[in-house]
Design an enzyme around this catalytic site. Structure first.
Site, PDB file in Angstrom:
ATOM      1  N   ALA A 253     121.416  82.826   2.104  1.00  0.00           N
ATOM      2  CA  ALA A 253     120.259  83.494   1.490  1.00  0.00           C
ATOM      3  C   ALA A 253     119.027  83.051   2.288  1.00  0.00           C
ATOM      4  O   ALA A 253     119.164  82.310   3.257  1.00  0.00           O
ATOM      5  CB  ALA A 253     120.147  83.110   0.026  1.00  0.00           C
ATOM      6  N   HIS A 254     117.852  83.510   1.907  1.00  0.00           N
ATOM      7  CA  HIS A 254     116.626  83.172   2.658  1.00  0.00           C
ATOM      8  C   HIS A 254     116.772  83.566   4.130  1.00  0.00           C
ATOM      9  O   HIS A 254     116.192  82.934   5.005  1.00  0.00           O
ATOM     10  CB  HIS A 254     116.315  81.658   2.568  1.00  0.00           C
ATOM     11  CG  HIS A 254     116.079  81.165   1.179  1.00  0.00           C
ATOM     12  ND1 HIS A 254     114.829  81.077   0.617  1.00  0.00           N
ATOM     13  CD2 HIS A 254     116.948  80.753   0.219  1.00  0.00           C
ATOM     14  CE1 HIS A 254     114.933  80.626  -0.629  1.00  0.00           C
ATOM     15  NE2 HIS A 254     116.213  80.432  -0.896  1.00  0.00           N
ATOM     16  N   ASP A 311     121.255  77.796   0.071  1.00  0.00           N
ATOM     17  CA  ASP A 311     120.512  77.775  -1.180  1.00  0.00           C
ATOM     18  C   ASP A 311     120.466  79.168  -1.816  1.00  0.00           C
ATOM     19  O   ASP A 311     120.244  80.157  -1.116  1.00  0.00           O
ATOM     20  CB  ASP A 311     119.090  77.300  -0.870  1.00  0.00           C
ATOM     21  CG  ASP A 311     118.361  76.864  -2.116  1.00  0.00           C
ATOM     22  OD1 ASP A 311     119.028  76.646  -3.129  1.00  0.00           O
ATOM     23  OD2 ASP A 311     117.130  76.750  -2.069  1.00  0.00           O
ATOM     24  N   GLU A 312     120.655  79.236  -3.130  1.00  0.00           N
ATOM     25  CA  GLU A 312     120.329  80.421  -3.944  1.00  0.00           C
ATOM     26  C   GLU A 312     120.996  81.725  -3.492  1.00  0.00           C
ATOM     27  O   GLU A 312     120.336  82.749  -3.385  1.00  0.00           O
ATOM     28  CB  GLU A 312     118.803  80.607  -3.998  1.00  0.00           C
ATOM     29  CG  GLU A 312     118.091  79.416  -4.611  1.00  0.00           C
ATOM     30  CD  GLU A 312     116.579  79.606  -4.709  1.00  0.00           C
ATOM     31  OE1 GLU A 312     116.072  79.600  -5.834  1.00  0.00           O
ATOM     32  OE2 GLU A 312     115.920  79.739  -3.668  1.00  0.00           O
ATOM     33  N   TYR A 313     122.288  81.677  -3.237  1.00  0.00           N
ATOM     34  CA  TYR A 313     123.001  82.914  -2.897  1.00  0.00           C
ATOM     35  C   TYR A 313     123.488  83.589  -4.187  1.00  0.00           C
ATOM     36  O   TYR A 313     123.673  82.926  -5.218  1.00  0.00           O
ATOM     37  CB  TYR A 313     124.199  82.604  -1.984  1.00  0.00           C
ATOM     38  CG  TYR A 313     124.757  83.831  -1.292  1.00  0.00           C
ATOM     39  CD1 TYR A 313     124.124  84.371  -0.175  1.00  0.00           C
ATOM     40  CD2 TYR A 313     125.911  84.452  -1.762  1.00  0.00           C
ATOM     41  CE1 TYR A 313     124.612  85.499   0.463  1.00  0.00           C
ATOM     42  CE2 TYR A 313     126.420  85.583  -1.138  1.00  0.00           C
ATOM     43  CZ  TYR A 313     125.763  86.109  -0.029  1.00  0.00           C
ATOM     44  OH  TYR A 313     126.254  87.229   0.598  1.00  0.00           O
TER      45      TYR A 313
END
Length: 686
Positions: A253-254, A311-313
């Site tokens: 992500a990101h 992070d944050e997938y």
């Protein structure tokens, strides 16, 4: 409150009492102190003496210390090898007490100061203690300190992906962190803004990857990046200052910076900031990116640890996310690196195995990675709890400034969210606090970020080195901490006096002054007696200062000629420019870090006007002829998303004082104060 129980170890000290001299104040506080009698004073004839048997390693620390003592005290001390005499500083790596570890040191002040350690890091921390003591006063109480950290990792994370920070800022931050014995600087090299603030369009959404990349040349950000050579030199500097640089490349992500360059790896299901983990090309691209920095005999990432993000997938695709994480861990380890990652494995529950052994996790939010579960799995953790330690400047969520009193009184790295581990738990390596620049384009500058980090750095240095060891109350610590700055060669805060002592500077320009160096500028009849007269962009005078940081007042009389060009300059420094005519507006204004701001006021031509500009960490104000003209404090950016989100716009200014001039006209009676004058005081100046 949840608890995790492990054993606690108590190491007995050598002395049963504290001795005569009280323990001197440094940040972080000395862990053990036994006071002697009397004081030691450093003089211009003192020397830095190196123990002959470990000269090469000591030389590095001695060279840095020599320069810093010159910057701080004006003493240019000789570096010699051999035996120390009265008044000297003796450096040695011959400590037999191995229990102080690689970062521990002894600091013994008698007729001379002896800093002794097992390893370079510990010795270097001893020199930081010396400099902090000398910053407060030129005499050091005699006594012996045995000092060592409670936690191995004492860190700071900086998001340079959503906001560019200059290489100079990163180099300064290595020294600044080192001054407070923080040893872990994680640089988050890529990220992107939120699509909803960019017309809900991925193509318009801001993204950046900050390193030079030859495999995918379009990957390197156009609005600010670091060459490989610069990044390697940064890591070398950090090594000299006993700091580790932890480079972070964040995926899957990101990841918008990557999908903009190779669009076919963007996820159709979750958006272009997510890699499509069902597409084998996503793996190829990310492996190619990492390989460029970690392969070969002289890799760009010179240190042992590399952070792979994760992070944050999207939760729906937990299994494939876990497979990606496992594969990237093994890929990066294949080049001899140790891997760090963000905690996500509670959020991404599943059966696909993810490697645990030798992998270090930043646990940041317990819903994403429950710290007790992660410990059971076998991960070593760095406590990075968002609810305690996340600074997101001017965003309206998390912290704009950390609650340092609460942190000082209640937090240690043993605490992750609401989970309290036992002090000394070997699986908790330490802590790290972070700055995330989520709101792209909100006007926040490097200086604004530093204003938020500095007070946090002082408190968290104490908590990460000493754990619960806070013998001083927060109020006492807070008062004493003001006596310690950023380190001898730094002035990131733009202070023009020590400890915020009252400061004023006045330049009346009545006659030639050796402090002022003119270039194509002349002295001519002014508002009072004489003034400086300028003839355009190459006509200016150099002042003895660079800039002044918050809080300040700058007052001057100005008389612009009638044919000034667009963008004509009044004051300039490396960080900012005050303009007579802000580009395209004709109005008085200023520019810094790519932002052009104006006061909505045009100075009259061919007549004298009294101008006062005041600045704080919240904004900038303009007074004309004694009256408030404009306050740049409460302006907002309204986004185009469905909620019409409003965020605060930062219109702060470090006032530039390096040069005055760069326009056609005259300027007179320049005055500077390191405080904000009241409206009444400003009116009285006219």
């Amino acid at each position: 409150m949840k608890y995790d129980i492990a054993k606690q170890v108590v190491v007995p000290g050598k002395f049963s009492d504290a001795g005569v001299n009280p323990q001197p104040f440094v940040i972080p506080a000395l862990r053990e102190w036994h006071g002697g009698k009397g004081d030691f004073s450093l003089t211009a004839t003192s020397r830095i003496v190196l123990n002959t048997s470990n000269g090469k390693q000591l030389q590095r620390a001695a060279n840095i210390l020599k320069q810093e003592l010159k910057d701080q005290l004006g003493f240019n001390l000789l570096i010699v090898k051999g035996k120390a005499k009265k008044g000297d500083i003796f450096l040695t790596l011959s400590v037999t007490d191995k229990s102080i570890g690689e970062e521990g040191y002894y600091f013994n002040t008698e007729e001379y100061v002896t800093i002794s350690a097992v390893k370079y890091q510990g010795l270097f921390w001893g020199t930081r203690t010396l400099l902090q003591l000398l910053e407060q006063k030129n005499s050091i109480p005699k006594g012996v300190a045995r000092d060592y950290p409670a936690f191995k990792v004492r860190g700071f994370v900086l998001d340079v992906g959503r906001k560019f920070f200059s290489l100079q800022f990163l180099r300064d931050y290595v020294k600044f962190m080192s001054y407070y014995k923080l040893n872990d600087f994680q640089i988050h090299l890529n990220d992107n803004g939120f699509k909803k603030y960019f017309n809900d369009n991925w193509a318009d959404t801001y993204s950046a990857f900050r390193l030079e990349n030859t495999t995918y040349p379009g990957l390197t950000a156009k609005d600010g990046s670091y060459t490989k050579k610069e990044f390697m030199a940064l890591q070398q500097l950090a090594d000299n200052y006993a700091v580790r640089i932890i480079p972070e490349i964040d995926a899957p992500a990101h990841a918008l910076a990557f999908t903009k360059v190779v669009p076919e790896i963007g996820s159709k299901a979750y958006g272009m900031d997510h890699l499509d983990l069902h597409n084998p090309l996503s793996y190829t691209v990310m492996e190619n990116v990492f390989k460029e920095y970690i392969s070969g005999s002289t890799p760009v990432f010179t240190g042992k640890a590399v952070h792979i993000g994760t992070d944050e997938y999207a939760k729906k695709d937990a299994e494939v996310f876990r497979a990606f994480t496992d594969r990237m861990i093994k890929y990066v380890e294949g080049f001899g690196k140790d891997v760090r990652l963000w905690g996500a494995l509670t959020h991404a529950k599943g059966t696909t195995p993810v490697k645990v052994e030798n992998v270090v996790m930043n646990t940041w939010y317990n819903g994403y990675a429950n710290p007790v579960e992660m410990k059971k799995l076998g991960y070593k953790q760095i406590s990075t709890p968002d609810g305690w330690l996340y600074i997101v400047p001017a965003a309206g969520y998390y912290y704009d400034y950390l609650n340092i009193k609460n942190l000082y009184n209640k937090w240690t790295p043993s605490m992750i969210g609401n989970v309290q581990f036992t002090p000394g738990d070997p699986t908790i390596l330490g802590g790290s606090f972070a700055v995330w620049n989520d709101i792209v384009g909100n006007g926040i500058t490097e200086k604004d970020v530093h204003d938020r980090v500095f007070p946090a750095m002082q408190v968290l240095a104490q908590k990460m080195w000493g754990g619960n060891n806070t013998t001083l109350t927060f109020d006492d610590f807070n008062v004493l901490s003001k006596k310690i700055g950023e380190g001898p060669s730094l002035n990131i805060s733009g202070k023009l006096s020590k400890n915020d002592a009252p400061f004023t500077a006045r330049f009346n320009f009545d006659k030639k002054d050796k402090q002022i160096k003119t270039t194509v500028a002349t002295y001519t009849e002014g508002y009072l007696k004489n003034a400086l007269s300028f003839s355009g962009k190459d006509s200016y005078a150099r002042l003895p200062y660079t800039e002044i940081g918050y809080n300040y007042t700058v007052s001057f009389w100005v008389n612009p000629a009638s044919n000034n060009s667009d963008g004509a300059v009044l004051f300039k420094s490396p960080n900012a420019t005050v303009k007579l005519k802000q580009t395209g507006t004709g109005k008085l204004g200023f520019s810094r870090e790519g932002y052009d701001i104006d006061f909505g006021y045009a100075l009259p031509e061919n007549s004298w006007t009294h101008v006062v500009i005041t600045g704080t960490n919240k904004g900038t104000s303009l007074y004309v002829n004694g009256k408030l003209e404009k306050r740049l404090y409460d302006n907002w950016i309204t986004f185009t998303d469905k909620d019409k989100t409003k965020v605060r716009k930062s219109e702060t200014l470090f006032f530039p004082l390096q040069t005055v001039g760069g326009f056609k006209g005259k300027l007179d009676e320049l005055q500077v104060w390191n405080k904000v004058l009241s409206d009444e005081e400003i009116l009285a100046l006219k």
